[in-house]
Design a protein around this motif. Sequence first.
Motif, mmCIF file in Angstrom:
data_model
loop_
_atom_site.group_PDB
_atom_site.id
_atom_site.type_symbol
_atom_site.label_atom_id
_atom_site.label_comp_id
_atom_site.label_asym_id
_atom_site.label_seq_id
_atom_site.Cartn_x
_atom_site.Cartn_y
_atom_site.Cartn_z
ATOM 1 N N VAL A 1 0.783 -1.082 -0.120
ATOM 2 C CA VAL A 1 0.016 0.067 -0.088
ATOM 3 C C VAL A 1 1.123 1.144 0.067
ATOM 4 O O VAL A 1 1.820 1.282 0.693
ATOM 5 N N ALA A 2 0.633 2.004 -0.900
ATOM 6 C CA ALA A 2 1.351 3.289 -0.943
ATOM 7 C C ALA A 2 0.535 4.411 -1.543
ATOM 8 O O ALA A 2 -0.177 4.210 -2.228
ATOM 9 N N GLY A 3 0.499 5.521 -0.716
ATOM 10 C CA GLY A 3 -0.284 6.671 -0.978
ATOM 11 C C GLY A 3 -1.049 7.000 0.010
ATOM 12 O O GLY A 3 -1.299 6.281 0.895
ATOM 13 N N VAL A 4 -1.489 8.310 0.023
ATOM 14 C CA VAL A 4 -2.384 8.733 1.202
ATOM 15 C C VAL A 4 -3.575 8.024 1.531
ATOM 16 O O VAL A 4 -4.162 7.625 2.360
ATOM 17 N N HIS A 5 -4.368 7.905 0.314
ATOM 18 C CA HIS A 5 -5.601 7.316 0.026
ATOM 19 C C HIS A 5 -5.627 6.503 -1.486
ATOM 20 O O HIS A 5 -6.219 7.240 -2.124
ATOM 21 N N LEU B 1 2.161 6.168 11.185
ATOM 22 C CA LEU B 1 2.721 4.950 11.848
ATOM 23 C C LEU B 1 1.270 3.927 12.342
ATOM 24 O O LEU B 1 1.616 2.766 12.086
ATOM 25 N N PRO B 2 0.284 4.518 12.724
ATOM 26 C CA PRO B 2 -0.725 3.565 13.112
ATOM 27 C C PRO B 2 -1.534 2.733 12.202
ATOM 28 O O PRO B 2 -1.872 1.673 12.337
ATOM 29 N N HIS B 3 -1.551 3.200 11.009
ATOM 30 C CA HIS B 3 -2.454 2.658 9.903
ATOM 31 C C HIS B 3 -1.621 2.609 8.510
ATOM 32 O O HIS B 3 -1.893 3.438 7.620
ATOM 33 N N ASN B 4 -0.451 2.069 8.465
ATOM 34 C CA ASN B 4 0.617 2.087 7.258
ATOM 35 C C ASN B 4 0.847 0.844 6.658
ATOM 36 O O ASN B 4 0.090 0.103 6.671
ATOM 37 N N CYS B 5 1.995 0.696 5.927
ATOM 38 C CA CYS B 5 2.369 -0.363 5.388
ATOM 39 C C CYS B 5 2.557 -1.500 6.112
ATOM 40 O O CYS B 5 2.193 -2.703 5.530
#
Length: 163
Positions: free
Chosen positions: A53-57, A110-114
């Motif tokens: 997953v890459a990108g803000v949304h 950090l809480p909801h990332n790759c």
Amino acid sequence: MAYEGEPLNACGVLDIDFSTTRVVAVSGSGPNICGHLLLHAAGRGRQFLYFQVAGVHACPRYMTSDGYSRFLRENRKTELVRRDVDVPNPAGALLVLEELMSKPWTWWLLPHNCVAFCEDVIVGGGGTWNSRSNCPAIATDAYLQDAATWLLNGIYSTYGIPR
């Protein structure tokens, strides 16, 4: 724009085998000292697949081995480490992966990332690997992971928080 992978627009398009699964940490971009984490699994004909997953949304994306090489080159990243993870229920991991790949993922640093993305798929497959820090450089380093666990346990103990 640098290559980030391909969208997965339908279920069952890729033959994904989670019997060999790894998390792959790569260097970060710009001021990101934590790096980036991808999920690695076997595909059709011994072709390896990478999911991220890459990108803000944005919807998560996948890459073949050739695409992964292109991703590293175009994003000026280097691979830091690969770490095997146990996924005892490959079908469960596949269901979670397909669900996550089908909708946009909102990045909350950090809480909801790759790392959280990779953890969700691994846990969906019955695995127990997780990161105490959600920082890929720490998440894939066994010594730093143990140190983070020790630190968290100390904090919980100091403040009397049950674990």
